[in-house]
Structure formats: structure tokens, C-alpha cells
Design a protein around this motif. Structure first.
Motif, PDB file in Angstrom:
ATOM      1  N   LEU A  26      -0.095  -0.087   8.210  1.00  0.00           N
ATOM      2  CA  LEU A  26      -0.807  -1.294   7.774  1.00  0.00           C
ATOM      3  C   LEU A  26      -1.457  -1.968   8.972  1.00  0.00           C
ATOM      4  O   LEU A  26      -0.847  -2.075  10.039  1.00  0.00           O
ATOM      5  N   LYS A  56      -8.553   2.205   5.529  1.00  0.00           N
ATOM      6  CA  LYS A  56      -7.085   2.247   5.601  1.00  0.00           C
ATOM      7  C   LYS A  56      -6.547   0.909   5.080  1.00  0.00           C
ATOM      8  O   LYS A  56      -7.311  -0.062   4.940  1.00  0.00           O
ATOM      9  N   PRO A  57      -5.233   0.814   4.802  1.00  0.00           N
ATOM     10  CA  PRO A  57      -4.691  -0.438   4.271  1.00  0.00           C
ATOM     11  C   PRO A  57      -4.909  -1.600   5.248  1.00  0.00           C
ATOM     12  O   PRO A  57      -4.597  -1.463   6.444  1.00  0.00           O
ATOM     13  N   SER A  80      -4.645  -4.823   1.205  1.00  0.00           N
ATOM     14  CA  SER A  80      -3.272  -4.357   0.947  1.00  0.00           C
ATOM     15  C   SER A  80      -2.353  -5.569   0.788  1.00  0.00           C
ATOM     16  O   SER A  80      -1.393  -5.552   0.025  1.00  0.00           O
ATOM     17  N   ALA A  88       0.868  -1.185   0.000  1.00  0.00           N
ATOM     18  CA  ALA A  88       0.000   0.000   0.000  1.00  0.00           C
ATOM     19  C   ALA A  88       0.906   1.237   0.000  1.00  0.00           C
ATOM     20  O   ALA A  88       1.864   1.295  -0.763  1.00  0.00           O
TER      21      ALA A  88
END
Ligand code: OXC
Length: 309
Positions: A121, A157-158, A185, A9
Motif C-alpha cells: 500500500l 497500485k493500491p 484503497s 486492497a
């Protein structure tokens, strides 16, 4: 010098190596020691539950001749501890691992991450084999699709998933078809091989206390299974879904094999537990020697390039 880096990502890793979640990552100073290690590119936190947990009764981890067996039972400091670590301390990427004991608990932790300023992540661990009475969620394909659908309805979000090993090509097909539906991701493959059993012939007994001795197997024993899972998912997943190769890495040659199978990042668990953080310098040097001998300058030249006969 060989160029070794990767990106998942929006997160750049200045190197190949991270710890496997669960090893050397339960406390701040464990994580800090890895963050300070030149040969570590990033750190994964111990999979968190919302509340802190003592985990299963001891003995719950044993080193074996060619690997390890564990039934830790998700001992961890609780979700807030790891979110705080991720928000305040890292110089290198921190992957936040979550392993709620229910779908609701996972959604609650992921909501807190979504609403926080964390921009790294997140990894949803769908594969812990050691919570007594709980299945490895990623062996239930319908439940996996349901939880990912719920998660991606709000989580922007990732996000990656930590998977157990699969042992059937049809299961690779079915799991990859589900995962390709989501903007993941990454996939982190594999977790320990669940519910192995070790017998001590001297004591004529099992060697860990929880679950009458049944526990996740790691280390050299699981390398062929790890390589198969990394390769199978690389061949089936959308190229945008990166791969963290975990399982069975004890030498530079094992790292080289994971890279040929398609791993973007390499996680080290049992060998880190056995050897300590110096393992990362040794693996780096052994990999660099192999690449020099083969006249590779950049990992990108060999990543995923496994040949068939
Ligand atoms: O996901 C996990 N994998 C393991 O092999 N052990 C731990 C644990 O038991 O906490 N969790």
C-alpha cells in the motif's frame, strides 16, 4: 481469543494495529522493531520527500499533559531509503508514505513506486501542517481533486490518502464526493490537528521553536475529532475505500470507539511515542477484555456499528 484482522486492497493485516506515520518509523531499526512486535500488524514509513531532510529546528516535539505538539517539518531519510526498506525487509505489510513538497515531487515518487516491484500500500500524505510556507493540501478541495486526477492517470497500485481533520459537515460532504471519484484503497484519518499552540506558564513561552510555537496536536486531546472524522467518512465513502483510524488512541476503549465508528485498522502515534512499542500489547489486551465482556468473538461484528440516539 478475539479475532482481530483486516484487509486493505490486496494486503492482509493479521491484527488491527499499525504505527502512525512519523512515530517510530524514520530509520530501518525503528521499523524493524515494530515489524518484530507480535501485536503490530503492519508499519507505515515516515512520510518521504524525494531528498532527505533534517526537518525543523529543535525543540520541535513536546509531550503535553494529555497529548503532544509537534512541528517536525518532515525530517526523513529520503524516498529511496523507504522504498528500499519496503522492497527488502518486511515480514509484515509496509505502507509507504509520501509527502512531496510539490505536486511534481509527489508524481515523481509515485512514478518510481509504480515502476518498482513494490506491491504493498502507498499513502499520499496530503496533510502535513508543519512545512513552513506550505499549506495542508487537503484543505484545498480543488487542488486535492487535481492531484488525485493526475496520480490516478498513471498509478495503478493500491493508493490511500492521509487527511487532516475537518470540522464542518459540509466539508465532509465535499471531500467525500471528491474521494469517491477515485479508486482509493483507503483513507487514513486523521493527521494531527494543525497549528495548535501550547503555552508554558512558568517560562511564559511557547514550547516548540518552529513557527513561533504553532504545531500539530496529537494524543488524547484529539480523540473526539478523530472519531468524528472516521465516522463521517465511513458514512460517506464508497465501502470499497477502507479506513485507517488515527488519532487520540491511548486505551482499549478508544480502539473500541474507533472500530464502532468504522475504522478497519487502528494507528497509534502519540501514545506509541510516549509508551513505546509495548503500547500495542496493552491496547490488544484492553480491547480483548472489552470484547469478552460484551461477548463479541470477531471485530467484524462491531465494526462501523455505532448507534445513534
Ligand atoms: O504529516 C505530518 N504530521 C505531523 O503532525 N507532523 C509531521 C511533520 O511535521 O513532519 N508530518
Amino acid at each position: 481469543v478475539v479475532k482481530m484482522d483486516a484487509q486493505i486492497a490486496n494486503v492482509k493485516f493479521d491484527g488491527l494495529f499499525i504505527n502512525a506515520s512519523g512515530v517510530h518509523c524514520q530509520l530501518n531499526n525503528d521499523l524493524d522493531e515494530l515489524q518484530a512486535n507480535t501485536f503490530v500488524a503492519g508499519t507505515v514509513t515516515k512520510s518521504a520527500t524525494l531528498a532527505s531532510r533534517p526537518g525543523n529546528p529543535r525543540p520541535r516535539y513536546v509531550d503535553l499533559a494529555h497529548g503532544s505538539i509537534n512541528s517536525m517539518g518532515l525530517p526523513n531519510q529520503g524516498f529511496d531509503y523507504y522504498l528500499n526498506y519496503a522492497l527488502t525487509r518486511p515480514s509484515k505489510p509496509v505502507i509507504l508514505s509520501v509527502a512531496g513538497l510539490s505536486v511534481a515531487e509527489n508524481l515523481k515518487m509515485l512514478t518510481q513506486i509504480q515502476e518498482s516491484s513494490f506491491d504493498g500500500l502507498t499513502e499520499l500524505n496530503l496533510s502535513c501542517p508543519n512545512v513552513i510556507g506550505k499549506p495542508q493540501l487537503a484543505y484545498d478541495f480543488q487542488a486535492t481533486e487535481e492531484i488525485l486526477t493526475a496520480v490516478f492517470s498513471f498509478f495503478k497500485k493500491p493508493l490511500g490518502v492521509k487527511l487532516p481533520p475537518y470540522f464542518d459537515l459540509v466539508h465532509f460532504d465535499q471531500m467525500a464526493a471528491i474521494l469517491n471519484k477515485f479508486p482509493l484503497s483507503h483513507v487514513n484519518s486523521i493527521n494531527s490537528i494543525g497549528n495548535g499552540l501550547w503555552v508554558d506558564p512558568v517560562t511564559e513561552s511557547v514550547v516548540i521553536k518552529p513557527k513561533n510555537g504553532f504545531g500539530g496536536v496529537g494524543g488524547a486531546y484529539i480523540l473526539p475529532t478523530a472519531l468524528a472524522n472516521v465516522r463521517a467518512f465511513r458514512m460517506r465513502l464508497n465501502p470499497a475505500i477502507k479506513l485507517i483510524g488515527t488519532g487520540g488512541v491511548t486505551t482499549g476503549a478508544d480502539v473500541f470507539a474507533h472500530l464502532l465508528c468504522g475504522a478497519d485498522i487502528i494507528a497509534v502515534g502519540t501514545q506509541l511515542q510516549v509508551e513505546g512499542p509495548l503500547v500495542f500489547e496493552r491496547l490488544t489486551n484492553e480491547l480483548a477484555a472489552i470484547m469478552d465482556e460484551k461477548n463479541y468473538q470477531d471485530i467484524a461484528e462491531l465494526r462501523g456499528k455505532l448507534k445513534t440516539l
